[in-house]
Scaffold this motif. Structure first.
Motif, PDB file in Angstrom:
ATOM      1  N   ALA A 126     -20.142  -0.623  31.215  1.00  0.00           N
ATOM      2  CA  ALA A 126     -19.518  -0.885  29.917  1.00  0.00           C
ATOM      3  C   ALA A 126     -20.178  -0.095  28.788  1.00  0.00           C
ATOM      4  N   SER A 127     -21.472   0.232  28.948  1.00  0.00           N
ATOM      5  CA  SER A 127     -22.189   0.932  27.879  1.00  0.00           C
ATOM      6  C   SER A 127     -22.302   2.429  28.133  1.00  0.00           C
ATOM      7  N   ARG A 128     -21.585   2.949  29.108  1.00  0.00           N
ATOM      8  CA  ARG A 128     -21.645   4.391  29.419  1.00  0.00           C
ATOM      9  C   ARG A 128     -21.349   5.199  28.157  1.00  0.00           C
ATOM     10  N   GLY A 129     -22.201   6.166  27.881  1.00  0.00           N
ATOM     11  CA  GLY A 129     -22.020   7.026  26.720  1.00  0.00           C
ATOM     12  C   GLY A 129     -22.675   6.520  25.459  1.00  0.00           C
ATOM     13  N   ASP A 130     -23.219   5.315  25.494  1.00  0.00           N
ATOM     14  CA  ASP A 130     -23.839   4.715  24.310  1.00  0.00           C
ATOM     15  C   ASP A 130     -25.348   4.985  24.348  1.00  0.00           C
ATOM     16  N   ALA A 131     -25.783   6.022  23.640  1.00  0.00           N
ATOM     17  CA  ALA A 131     -27.196   6.387  23.645  1.00  0.00           C
ATOM     18  C   ALA A 131     -28.063   5.283  23.062  1.00  0.00           C
ATOM     19  N   GLN A 132     -27.541   4.557  22.086  1.00  0.00           N
ATOM     20  CA  GLN A 132     -28.320   3.477  21.489  1.00  0.00           C
ATOM     21  C   GLN A 132     -28.580   2.371  22.508  1.00  0.00           C
ATOM     22  N   ALA A 133     -27.585   2.073  23.334  1.00  0.00           N
ATOM     23  CA  ALA A 133     -27.763   1.046  24.368  1.00  0.00           C
ATOM     24  C   ALA A 133     -28.806   1.499  25.383  1.00  0.00           C
ATOM     25  N   SER A 134     -28.806   2.778  25.746  1.00  0.00           N
ATOM     26  CA  SER A 134     -29.802   3.293  26.681  1.00  0.00           C
ATOM     27  C   SER A 134     -31.207   3.159  26.104  1.00  0.00           C
ATOM     28  N   ALA A 135     -31.363   3.529  24.828  1.00  0.00           N
ATOM     29  CA  ALA A 135     -32.667   3.424  24.182  1.00  0.00           C
ATOM     30  C   ALA A 135     -33.109   1.976  24.084  1.00  0.00           C
ATOM     31  N   SER A 136     -32.171   1.084  23.808  1.00  0.00           N
ATOM     32  CA  SER A 136     -32.494  -0.333  23.698  1.00  0.00           C
ATOM     33  C   SER A 136     -32.979  -0.891  25.029  1.00  0.00           C
ATOM     34  N   ARG A 137     -32.343  -0.484  26.120  1.00  0.00           N
ATOM     35  CA  ARG A 137     -32.774  -0.925  27.446  1.00  0.00           C
ATOM     36  C   ARG A 137     -34.223  -0.525  27.708  1.00  0.00           C
ATOM     37  N   LEU A 138     -34.538   0.691  27.359  1.00  0.00           N
ATOM     38  CA  LEU A 138     -35.887   1.192  27.580  1.00  0.00           C
ATOM     39  C   LEU A 138     -36.898   0.458  26.698  1.00  0.00           C
ATOM     40  N   ASP A 139     -36.541   0.217  25.444  1.00  0.00           N
ATOM     41  CA  ASP A 139     -37.434  -0.514  24.539  1.00  0.00           C
ATOM     42  C   ASP A 139     -37.714  -1.919  25.059  1.00  0.00           C
ATOM     43  N   LEU A 140     -36.699  -2.578  25.557  1.00  0.00           N
ATOM     44  CA  LEU A 140     -36.876  -3.927  26.083  1.00  0.00           C
ATOM     45  C   LEU A 140     -37.744  -3.928  27.335  1.00  0.00           C
TER      46      LEU A 140
ATOM     47  N   GLU B  89     -23.457   8.333  47.879  1.00  0.00           N
ATOM     48  CA  GLU B  89     -23.280   9.394  46.892  1.00  0.00           C
ATOM     49  C   GLU B  89     -21.859   9.390  46.330  1.00  0.00           C
ATOM     50  N   LYS B  90     -21.470   8.232  45.783  1.00  0.00           N
ATOM     51  CA  LYS B  90     -20.147   8.061  45.187  1.00  0.00           C
ATOM     52  C   LYS B  90     -20.281   7.638  43.726  1.00  0.00           C
ATOM     53  N   PRO B  91     -20.665   8.547  42.842  1.00  0.00           N
ATOM     54  CA  PRO B  91     -20.793   8.182  41.430  1.00  0.00           C
ATOM     55  C   PRO B  91     -19.488   7.734  40.804  1.00  0.00           C
ATOM     56  N   ASP B  92     -18.349   8.158  41.361  1.00  0.00           N
ATOM     57  CA  ASP B  92     -17.057   7.746  40.811  1.00  0.00           C
ATOM     58  C   ASP B  92     -16.857   6.236  40.897  1.00  0.00           C
ATOM     59  N   ALA B  93     -17.599   5.576  41.785  1.00  0.00           N
ATOM     60  CA  ALA B  93     -17.493   4.111  41.878  1.00  0.00           C
ATOM     61  C   ALA B  93     -17.953   3.435  40.598  1.00  0.00           C
ATOM     62  N   LEU B  94     -18.751   4.149  39.790  1.00  0.00           N
ATOM     63  CA  LEU B  94     -19.241   3.586  38.538  1.00  0.00           C
ATOM     64  C   LEU B  94     -18.511   4.157  37.326  1.00  0.00           C
ATOM     65  N   ALA B  95     -17.358   4.764  37.547  1.00  0.00           N
ATOM     66  CA  ALA B  95     -16.622   5.398  36.451  1.00  0.00           C
ATOM     67  C   ALA B  95     -16.026   4.377  35.491  1.00  0.00           C
ATOM     68  N   SER B  96     -15.690   3.191  35.991  1.00  0.00           N
ATOM     69  CA  SER B  96     -15.104   2.132  35.171  1.00  0.00           C
ATOM     70  C   SER B  96     -15.303   0.802  35.875  1.00  0.00           C
ATOM     71  N   ILE B  97     -15.073  -0.280  35.148  1.00  0.00           N
ATOM     72  CA  ILE B  97     -15.171  -1.607  35.763  1.00  0.00           C
ATOM     73  C   ILE B  97     -14.153  -1.737  36.888  1.00  0.00           C
ATOM     74  N   ASP B  98     -12.942  -1.228  36.679  1.00  0.00           N
ATOM     75  CA  ASP B  98     -11.910  -1.315  37.724  1.00  0.00           C
ATOM     76  C   ASP B  98     -12.321  -0.511  38.951  1.00  0.00           C
ATOM     77  N   ALA B  99     -12.907   0.666  38.738  1.00  0.00           N
ATOM     78  CA  ALA B  99     -13.355   1.474  39.876  1.00  0.00           C
ATOM     79  C   ALA B  99     -14.450   0.754  40.640  1.00  0.00           C
ATOM     80  N   TRP B 100     -15.351   0.091  39.908  1.00  0.00           N
ATOM     81  CA  TRP B 100     -16.422  -0.632  40.586  1.00  0.00           C
ATOM     82  C   TRP B 100     -15.868  -1.794  41.403  1.00  0.00           C
ATOM     83  N   ARG B 101     -14.946  -2.535  40.838  1.00  0.00           N
ATOM     84  CA  ARG B 101     -14.383  -3.685  41.559  1.00  0.00           C
ATOM     85  C   ARG B 101     -13.563  -3.252  42.753  1.00  0.00           C
TER      86      ARG B 101
END
Length: 430
Positions: free
Chosen positions: A14-28, A217-229
């Motif tokens: 859900a947070s793909r592309g959100d650099a702030q969310a990535s930084a927040s994860r690391l800070d936590l 090695e299937k990164p497309d499985a994480l392309a969207s919530i629907d793809a993951w499900r």
């Protein structure tokens, strides 16, 4: 950090592309490590700063902080293999699994404590639930770092029981893929015929994320919530094969009671349960496994032990000495048995969708001088079959107990789906 015991994978997507969310994860993660590390001692090294976080945000792992066992080479961090022989050692390049983590945008948060060369000499890590008890080994720090809520995903290795057992002791999910499905290049070998790369998380869904990226090695499985499900959905097995083995008496009363209660709970959902034999008596498998381990450990670590006898533990010296004494014919017989039985993994399943057994003989033992008994992991490491352990309750002293699911070779995804269903179905652990 997402500490509510919900799957990380959906938050990550859900947070793909959100650099702030990535930084927040690391800070936590850093804040949590600063809080827990003085007592936990799960890490051998953590960087002062991390590069490439912003650029990682659009990739499948989106800046996710991942801990890596110190048996596994990192070109930008010391890699000591749990041995004073390699104090301060900087490898020339990343291990294969580390290179993949970085390529997918993951952040190597730090290096976690391993026993010496992944054998029995423990490091300083304590059990997150009770510091007087072992976290298990040899992937001690990786299991503890996930259990303490520092990182959502950690990488370890297993030769006998070094992913499954510490995961059970620390109350997290441990996943050992089919042998050879994740390259071990760059991980210091103990016994190549037995060594596996494995993963730790709090939810099966999150080790399934690791499976999608590092096994299939299937990164497309994480392309969207629907793809993951579409890729990963918990499934109830129609049939469950129960494996107790001739060494069932090694399990303590609490582990046996918890195991039987877990089976009963799953059976009440409609799954059929069958008691199965192991086909080959476990002591036969353990003897062959020990033969292979001793010989290959002597080849891999014997020269270091000979050159630096003052920096190698007595436990490691005993292992390599035993390996030197094994006749070549006995080793070849053990390898032939391993190859023969591994090719028959479907027969071990006895027609059942999944096998189950305890992951350990009980809760984490008192004391930090021993990492515990790997009896109930040995067969699946020898046969190279995929295994997953999930938390299934607590002992009277409050320490975690686990429940192990095993599948045919290369049936990893199905085993993970069954394990995710079991984790949803069994009473909540936390």
């Amino acid at each position: 950090m997402n500490l509510d015991n919900q799957p990380w994978v959906t938050t990550l997507i859900a947070s793909r592309g959100d650099a702030q969310a990535s930084a927040s994860r690391l800070d936590l993660a850093r804040a949590r490590a600063d809080e827990r590390e003085p007592q936990l001692k799960a890490f051998t090294f953590r960087p002062d700063h991390y590069d490439g976080i912003g650029g990682a945000a659009a990739k499948p792992l989106a800046g996710l902080p991942i801990a890596v066992k110190d048996l596994i080479a990192t070109a930008d961090m010391p890699t000591t293999y749990g041995s004073p022989v390699y104090a301060g050692y900087m490898p020339a390049e990343d291990a294969a699994i580390v290179a993949r983590i970085r390529a997918y945008g993951g952040i190597v948060f730090g290096k976690t404590v391993t026993t010496e060369f992944a054998w029995r000499q423990p490091g300083p890590t304590v059990n997150p639930w009770n510091a007087r008890h072992t976290p298990g080994g040899s992937s001690s720090g990786s299991a503890a770092a996930v259990a303490a809520g520092i990182v959502p995903l950690a990488v370890g290795t297993q030769t006998l029981g070094s992913v499954i057992r510490p995961a059970a002791y620390c109350g997290v999910v441990g996943y050992k893929p089919t042998h050879g499905r994740v390259p071990t290049a760059g991980a210091h070998p103990l016994s190549q015929s037995l060594d596996h790369i494995g993963f730790f998380a709090n939810r099966v869904d999150d080790v399934a994320l690791a499976h999608a990226l590092f096994v299939e090695e299937k990164p497309d499985a994480l392309a969207s919530i629907d793809a993951w499900r579409a890729y990963f959905t918990p499934r109830r097995p129609e049939s469950i094969g129960v494996i107790r083995t001739s060494m069932w008496s090694r399990a303590d009363d609490e582990q046996r009671a918890n195991f039987d209660a877990s089976i009963k709970h799953l059976q009440e959902t409609g799954a059929q349960v069958f008691e199965l034999d192991l086909q080959v008596d476990l002591p036969v498998i353990v003897d062959a496994l020990q033969t292979i381990l001793q010989v290959e450990a002597h080849r891999n670590i014997g020269p270091v032990a000979a050159e630096h006898p003052d920096k190698v533990s007595e436990k490691m010296k005993a292992l390599v000495t035993a390996g030197a004494a094994v006749p070549a014919a006995k080793y070849e017989e053990a390898r032939a048995l391993q190859k023969e039985l591994s090719a028959q993994s479907a027969a071990f399943a006895g027609g059942c969708d999944v096998l189950v057994s305890p992951p350990a003989t009980g809760a984490a033992p008192l004391g930090l001088d021993d990492t515990g008994d790997a009896t109930f992991c040995a067969a699946w490491s020898f046969l190279g079959m995929p295994a997953v352990t999930i938390p299934s309750g607590r002992a009277a002293n409050g320490l975690p107990l686990g429940f192990q699911l095993i599948g045919e070779r290369d049936a990893d995804l199905r085993v993970l789906q069954f394990a995710a269903w079991a984790q949803q179905t069994l009473p909540a652990f936390r």
